[in-house]
Structure formats: structure tokens, C-alpha cells
Design a protein around this motif. Structure first.
Motif, PDB file in Angstrom:
ATOM      1  N   GLY A 126       0.823  -1.212   0.000  1.00 24.76           N
ATOM      2  CA  GLY A 126       0.000   0.000   0.000  1.00 24.76           C
ATOM      3  C   GLY A 126       0.853   1.257   0.000  1.00 24.76           C
ATOM      4  O   GLY A 126       0.565   2.220  -0.723  1.00 24.76           O
ATOM      5  N   ARG A 127       1.929   1.255   0.809  1.00 31.16           N
ATOM      6  CA  ARG A 127       2.817   2.419   0.847  1.00 31.16           C
ATOM      7  C   ARG A 127       3.520   2.620  -0.496  1.00 31.16           C
ATOM      8  O   ARG A 127       3.692   3.753  -0.952  1.00 31.16           O
ATOM      9  CB  ARG A 127       3.854   2.239   1.957  1.00 31.16           C
ATOM     10  CG  ARG A 127       3.291   2.318   3.365  1.00 31.16           C
ATOM     11  CD  ARG A 127       4.413   2.402   4.400  1.00 31.16           C
ATOM     12  NE  ARG A 127       3.888   2.257   5.743  1.00 31.16           N
ATOM     13  CZ  ARG A 127       3.879   1.128   6.446  1.00 31.16           C
ATOM     14  NH1 ARG A 127       4.395   0.029   5.922  1.00 31.16           N
ATOM     15  NH2 ARG A 127       3.372   1.076   7.663  1.00 31.16           N
ATOM     16  N   ALA A 128       3.930   1.511  -1.109  1.00 31.11           N
ATOM     17  CA  ALA A 128       4.594   1.601  -2.418  1.00 31.11           C
ATOM     18  C   ALA A 128       3.639   2.186  -3.457  1.00 31.11           C
ATOM     19  O   ALA A 128       4.044   3.017  -4.282  1.00 31.11           O
ATOM     20  CB  ALA A 128       5.079   0.225  -2.857  1.00 31.11           C
ATOM     21  N   ILE A 129       2.381   1.763  -3.422  1.00 34.09           N
ATOM     22  CA  ILE A 129       1.383   2.272  -4.372  1.00 34.09           C
ATOM     23  C   ILE A 129       1.144   3.761  -4.140  1.00 34.09           C
ATOM     24  O   ILE A 129       1.126   4.561  -5.083  1.00 34.09           O
ATOM     25  CB  ILE A 129       0.060   1.492  -4.238  1.00 34.09           C
ATOM     26  CG1 ILE A 129       0.259   0.037  -4.687  1.00 34.09           C
ATOM     27  CG2 ILE A 129      -1.044   2.159  -5.047  1.00 34.09           C
ATOM     28  CD1 ILE A 129      -0.935  -0.855  -4.425  1.00 34.09           C
ATOM     29  N   GLU A 130       0.953   4.142  -2.871  1.00 37.18           N
ATOM     30  CA  GLU A 130       0.705   5.548  -2.544  1.00 37.18           C
ATOM     31  C   GLU A 130       1.879   6.424  -2.972  1.00 37.18           C
ATOM     32  O   GLU A 130       1.700   7.507  -3.533  1.00 37.18           O
ATOM     33  CB  GLU A 130       0.466   5.694  -1.039  1.00 37.18           C
ATOM     34  CG  GLU A 130      -0.857   5.114  -0.565  1.00 37.18           C
ATOM     35  CD  GLU A 130      -0.967   5.113   0.947  1.00 37.18           C
ATOM     36  OE1 GLU A 130      -0.110   5.741   1.609  1.00 37.18           O
ATOM     37  OE2 GLU A 130      -1.904   4.487   1.466  1.00 37.18           O
ATOM     38  N   PHE A 131       3.095   5.955  -2.680  1.00 35.12           N
ATOM     39  CA  PHE A 131       4.287   6.718  -3.053  1.00 35.12           C
ATOM     40  C   PHE A 131       4.354   6.874  -4.570  1.00 35.12           C
ATOM     41  O   PHE A 131       4.634   7.965  -5.080  1.00 35.12           O
ATOM     42  CB  PHE A 131       5.539   6.018  -2.532  1.00 35.12           C
ATOM     43  CG  PHE A 131       6.822   6.680  -2.956  1.00 35.12           C
ATOM     44  CD1 PHE A 131       7.257   7.840  -2.335  1.00 35.12           C
ATOM     45  CD2 PHE A 131       7.591   6.144  -3.986  1.00 35.12           C
ATOM     46  CE1 PHE A 131       8.437   8.469  -2.741  1.00 35.12           C
ATOM     47  CE2 PHE A 131       8.768   6.761  -4.397  1.00 35.12           C
ATOM     48  CZ  PHE A 131       9.189   7.921  -3.763  1.00 35.12           C
ATOM     49  N   GLY A 132       4.103   5.780  -5.304  1.00 35.37           N
ATOM     50  CA  GLY A 132       4.155   5.823  -6.759  1.00 35.37           C
ATOM     51  C   GLY A 132       3.151   6.801  -7.347  1.00 35.37           C
ATOM     52  O   GLY A 132       3.483   7.594  -8.241  1.00 35.37           O
ATOM     53  N   LYS A 133       1.931   6.791  -6.836  1.00 33.44           N
ATOM     54  CA  LYS A 133       0.898   7.690  -7.359  1.00 33.44           C
ATOM     55  C   LYS A 133       1.187   9.144  -6.995  1.00 33.44           C
ATOM     56  O   LYS A 133       0.928  10.056  -7.789  1.00 33.44           O
ATOM     57  CB  LYS A 133      -0.466   7.270  -6.810  1.00 33.44           C
ATOM     58  CG  LYS A 133      -0.983   5.958  -7.389  1.00 33.44           C
ATOM     59  CD  LYS A 133      -2.331   5.593  -6.824  1.00 33.44           C
ATOM     60  CE  LYS A 133      -2.867   4.324  -7.481  1.00 33.44           C
ATOM     61  NZ  LYS A 133      -4.178   3.925  -6.906  1.00 33.44           N
ATOM     62  N   ARG A 134       1.736   9.364  -5.790  1.00 33.95           N
ATOM     63  CA  ARG A 134       1.981  10.722  -5.314  1.00 33.95           C
ATOM     64  C   ARG A 134       3.075  11.418  -6.127  1.00 33.95           C
ATOM     65  O   ARG A 134       3.015  12.622  -6.370  1.00 33.95           O
ATOM     66  CB  ARG A 134       2.339  10.687  -3.837  1.00 33.95           C
ATOM     67  CG  ARG A 134       2.346  12.029  -3.153  1.00 33.95           C
ATOM     68  CD  ARG A 134       2.168  11.906  -1.649  1.00 33.95           C
ATOM     69  NE  ARG A 134       3.045  10.923  -1.046  1.00 33.95           N
ATOM     70  CZ  ARG A 134       2.630   9.794  -0.475  1.00 33.95           C
ATOM     71  NH1 ARG A 134       1.334   9.490  -0.453  1.00 33.95           N
ATOM     72  NH2 ARG A 134       3.487   8.957   0.087  1.00 33.95           N
ATOM     73  N   TRP A 135       4.095  10.680  -6.544  1.00 33.19           N
ATOM     74  CA  TRP A 135       5.237  11.289  -7.214  1.00 33.19           C
ATOM     75  C   TRP A 135       5.243  11.091  -8.728  1.00 33.19           C
ATOM     76  O   TRP A 135       6.125  11.593  -9.420  1.00 33.19           O
ATOM     77  CB  TRP A 135       6.543  10.740  -6.625  1.00 33.19           C
ATOM     78  CG  TRP A 135       6.813  11.290  -5.261  1.00 33.19           C
ATOM     79  CD1 TRP A 135       6.398  10.787  -4.062  1.00 33.19           C
ATOM     80  CD2 TRP A 135       7.553  12.481  -4.953  1.00 33.19           C
ATOM     81  NE1 TRP A 135       6.824  11.578  -3.022  1.00 33.19           N
ATOM     82  CE2 TRP A 135       7.549  12.626  -3.538  1.00 33.19           C
ATOM     83  CE3 TRP A 135       8.230  13.434  -5.721  1.00 33.19           C
ATOM     84  CZ2 TRP A 135       8.182  13.686  -2.895  1.00 33.19           C
ATOM     85  CZ3 TRP A 135       8.864  14.487  -5.083  1.00 33.19           C
ATOM     86  CH2 TRP A 135       8.839  14.603  -3.691  1.00 33.19           C
ATOM     87  N   ARG A 136       4.256  10.392  -9.250  1.00 30.50           N
ATOM     88  CA  ARG A 136       4.274  10.046 -10.679  1.00 30.50           C
ATOM     89  C   ARG A 136       4.256  11.278 -11.593  1.00 30.50           C
ATOM     90  O   ARG A 136       4.881  11.279 -12.648  1.00 30.50           O
ATOM     91  CB  ARG A 136       3.083   9.139 -11.007  1.00 30.50           C
ATOM     92  CG  ARG A 136       3.069   8.607 -12.428  1.00 30.50           C
ATOM     93  CD  ARG A 136       2.026   7.542 -12.628  1.00 30.50           C
ATOM     94  NE  ARG A 136       0.729   7.916 -12.085  1.00 30.50           N
ATOM     95  CZ  ARG A 136      -0.376   7.213 -12.246  1.00 30.50           C
ATOM     96  NH1 ARG A 136      -0.325   6.066 -12.920  1.00 30.50           N
ATOM     97  NH2 ARG A 136      -1.513   7.605 -11.744  1.00 30.50           N
ATOM     98  N   GLU A 137       3.574  12.337 -11.173  1.00 31.78           N
ATOM     99  CA  GLU A 137       3.463  13.526 -12.008  1.00 31.78           C
ATOM    100  C   GLU A 137       4.538  14.565 -11.716  1.00 31.78           C
ATOM    101  O   GLU A 137       4.562  15.629 -12.341  1.00 31.78           O
ATOM    102  CB  GLU A 137       2.070  14.158 -11.820  1.00 31.78           C
ATOM    103  CG  GLU A 137       0.903  13.240 -12.137  1.00 31.78           C
ATOM    104  CD  GLU A 137       0.963  12.684 -13.550  1.00 31.78           C
ATOM    105  OE1 GLU A 137       1.374  13.441 -14.461  1.00 31.78           O
ATOM    106  OE2 GLU A 137       0.627  11.499 -13.743  1.00 31.78           O
ATOM    107  N   ASN A 138       5.422  14.307 -10.769  1.00 30.02           N
ATOM    108  CA  ASN A 138       6.486  15.247 -10.448  1.00 30.02           C
ATOM    109  C   ASN A 138       7.451  15.360 -11.631  1.00 30.02           C
ATOM    110  O   ASN A 138       7.789  14.361 -12.264  1.00 30.02           O
ATOM    111  CB  ASN A 138       7.237  14.789  -9.194  1.00 30.02           C
ATOM    112  CG  ASN A 138       8.169  15.852  -8.645  1.00 30.02           C
ATOM    113  OD1 ASN A 138       9.261  16.071  -9.168  1.00 30.02           O
ATOM    114  ND2 ASN A 138       7.749  16.515  -7.587  1.00 30.02           N
ATOM    115  N   THR A 139       7.880  16.568 -11.939  1.00 30.05           N
ATOM    116  CA  THR A 139       8.740  16.767 -13.106  1.00 30.05           C
ATOM    117  C   THR A 139      10.209  16.490 -12.822  1.00 30.05           C
ATOM    118  O   THR A 139      10.993  16.291 -13.747  1.00 30.05           O
ATOM    119  CB  THR A 139       8.606  18.206 -13.635  1.00 30.05           C
ATOM    120  OG1 THR A 139       8.922  19.124 -12.575  1.00 30.05           O
ATOM    121  CG2 THR A 139       7.194  18.477 -14.123  1.00 30.05           C
TER     122      THR A 139
END
Length: 338
Positions: free
Chosen positions: A165-178
Motif C-alpha cells: 500500500g505504501r509503495a502504491i501511494e508513493f508511486g501515485k503521489r510522485w508520478r506527475e512530479n517533473t
């Protein structure tokens, strides 16, 4: 409009792969982190205007930035601690990194990012339990990052699910970071269950991010993976579909000739970490992967093992290690820059 920056009269500008790989006494004009042009100062000024900032490039060399494709920069606070550790390196790594609080991880990662910058590193591929802190540190310093939340198995199923769950949340949170992008990072194939490995690989594909995994890094991993699965780490990873162009396979030291071929042909980024491998007494197969057409990359690994984050040192040691191991002269400095 942002400042126009010029680096004037650089003694040597190195551009591997171009039709003129080294040019002398030229200037570089930059705006918003983008190189607008390279050439005569007066000509560039007539094209882009007079620069707001002029840096003296005389007696200096300009080269492309380096990508450090396997490291743990927040371990900077434990320089050299693991070199002569009695217990296996990964056990001590787990103990130190998992108990670190987020603020400490952030501060140490900032220091590590700055040390990386001094070495010419412009992108860091990092795996850590406090991935959020590392990502925030890289963003604050202005260094590009590919950061993975380190996943390992736990005896309690609920705990394992919370890790995913933490890995998924981290991935979604930073996916749009440039500047900083997420990666999915199972620590290794012997510390994560088959179900979780398959789930994490699928998650990486769904999010469109890299998978970053330690692979065939030690004899202990080889022994345990064989006992657990009947396969070597590389063959197990291949069987589970973990290898491919968006996979960073870190270290890959304990491998057969067949497995070197599989890794090279898979398109995976094979991150070799010369100083840490040499300190652990492990073979390095960078030259053989390169000869097989593999995507060979370089990583500085953990400062707790190799003492520093110095990309030039890693490049130099990679050449030394391969010449000693193969008992002949292979590679020149230019080969590694290319």
C-alpha cells in the motif's frame, strides 16, 4: 523571463557520441536549465542576447552529467560502517535504514544529494525505506531522482499488505512530479515472496514506472533463492517476468555465462557498483555485459559501504577491476564516458 547564463571560453567541452566529441575554447548559453547553444561567445550573444550571468570557463572542462543508477544516499551518515561488518551487509542495511526517522533520512539525503552533485551526478536512482524523505531531499536540492520505496516481506500478512500500500501511494503521489519520479523497488528476489514480486512487477507496468531490484548480489542470495525456488536469482527473475527495458538490475555479480547473456538480452539496465563489489570480494561482469550488448550502468551504492558518492572513482575502479579480473587490458576512459 529567467536569467540567461553563459559559461564563457570553456577549455574543453566533451560530448561523447557527437561528430566532434571534444571542442575547445567555446562558450555555452543556458536558460531554464536548457542549453541554447554552444559556440563562439559573440555569435551566441547576437543570437540570444547578452547574458545576465557570465561564468569563466577557462581551465575548466564541461561534460554531460552522470546518472547514478543504484545508490542509497541517506546512508551517508554511516560512512564505512559496513566495510568490515560481521553480519551480512543487507542485514545491517535493513537494521540501520528501517529504524531511521523521516527527518534524519531527509537531512542525510540532502547531504548525499549535494555530494552527488559535486561528483557531476545529475540523476540518482535510490532505493530506501524512507523513500518520501529521499524524494523530498532530491527535489529541494534540485537533483533529478528515480526513487523506490523499499519493499521486503514480513511474516504478518497485514504488514506485507501495508508495505504494498505504501509503495502504491508513493508511486501515485510522485508520478506527475517533473524532477523526481517513483520506482517500484522490491529489495531482492530472496526477500520478497513470489506473490509480492509478481504484484510489484504488475504495479510497475500499470504505473508506467521502473522496477528497481538488487539481483544476484551475493552468494547468500544465490544459496537461499535456490533452496526456496529451485532457481538461481536471475533465472527466477526471468521466469517471473521481472526483467526488461524498464528494470534496473542492481549488481548482478553471482551469475553464470548463460545468465549474463539473459540479462544483457533482456534490455534491463544492469547497474554495476565497482567499489562496493570489490569491498565485498565479489566478481564484476561489466565488460562481459557490455560485450554482449547489455545496457551497462554505474551505481555508487551505499556510502556506508564504499565511504563516498564519487562517480569518477566508480568509473576508474570499474576499469581497474575488469583488467585485473580478466587479466588483460580492457576499456579506456573514453569507452566509459560514451
Amino acid at each position: 523571463m529567467s536569467e540567461l547564463i553563459a559559461i564563457r571560453d570553456v577549455s574543453a567541452i566533451v560530448s561523447p557520441g557527437s561528430h566532434e566529441p571534444v571542442i575547445s575554447q567555446r562558450s555555452i548559453f543556458i536558460r531554464d536549465g536548457v542549453i541554447l547553444g554552444v559556440g563562439d561567445f559573440s555569435l551566441l550573444a547576437s543570437m540570444y542576447g547578452q547574458p545576465d550571468v557570465v561564468l569563466d570557463g577557462r581551465k575548466k572542462v564541461a561534460i554531460p552529467g552522470f546518472y547514478d543508477l543504484h545508490t542509497h544516499i541517506a546512508m551517508l551518515g554511516f560512512r564505512g560502517l559496513l566495510v568490515d561488518a560481521d553480519r551480512p551487509v543487507h542485514e545491517t542495511f535493513f537494521m540501520l535504514s528501517s529504524e531511521m526517522d523521516c527527518e534524519t533520512a531527509y537531512r542525510l539525503a540532502v547531504a548525499g544529494a549535494l555530494e552527488a552533485l559535486k561528483s557531476g551526478i545529475v540523476l540518482v536512482a535510490d532505493v530506501f525505506f524512507q523513500a518520501e524523505s529521499v524524494a523530498e531531499a532530491l527535489e529541494s536540492v534540485g537533483t533529478r531522482g528515480l526513487v523506490g520505496y523499499c519493499c521486503i516481506n514480513h511474516e504478518e500478512a497485514a504488514h506485507s499488505e501495508s508495505e504494498i500500500g505504501r509503495a502504491i501511494e508513493f508511486g501515485k503521489r510522485w508520478r506527475e512530479n517533473t524532477l523526481v519520479k517513483p520506482a517500484i523497488a522490491p529489495y531482492s528476489v530472496d526477500t520478497v515472496s513470489r506473490e509480492q514480486l509478481e504484484l510489484l512487477a504488475r504495479l510497475a507496468r500499470e504505473l508506467g514506472v521502473h522496477l528497481h531490484v538488487h539481483l544476484a548480489r551475493s552468494r547468500e542470495e544465490m544459496k537461499y533463492t535456490r533452496e526456496l525456488t529451485g532457481y538461481t536469482p536471475v533465472l527466477y527473475a526471468y521466469r517471473l517476468g521481472l526483467l526488461g527495458p524498464r528494470t534496473i538490475a542492481a549488481q548482478a555479480n553471482i551469475v553464470s555465462e548463460q545468465e549474463r547473456f539473459i540479462l544483457a538480452q533482456s534490455g534491463s539496465l544492469i547497474a554495476q557498483c565497482p567499489s562496493s563489489s570489490m569491498l565485498e570480494g565479489l566478481p564484476i561482469h561489466a565488460y562481459e555485459y557490455w560485450q554482449l550488448g547489455g545496457n551497462v550502468a554505474v551505481g555508487t551504492d551505499s556510502p556506508s559501504l564504499n565511504d563516498n558518492i564519487d562517480f569518477f572513482e566508480e568509473l576508474r575502479l570499474m576499469v581497474y577491476a575488469q583488467r585485473v579480473q580478466l587479466e588483460r587490458k580492457v576499456w579506456k576512459a573514453w569507452d566509459l564516458l560514451e
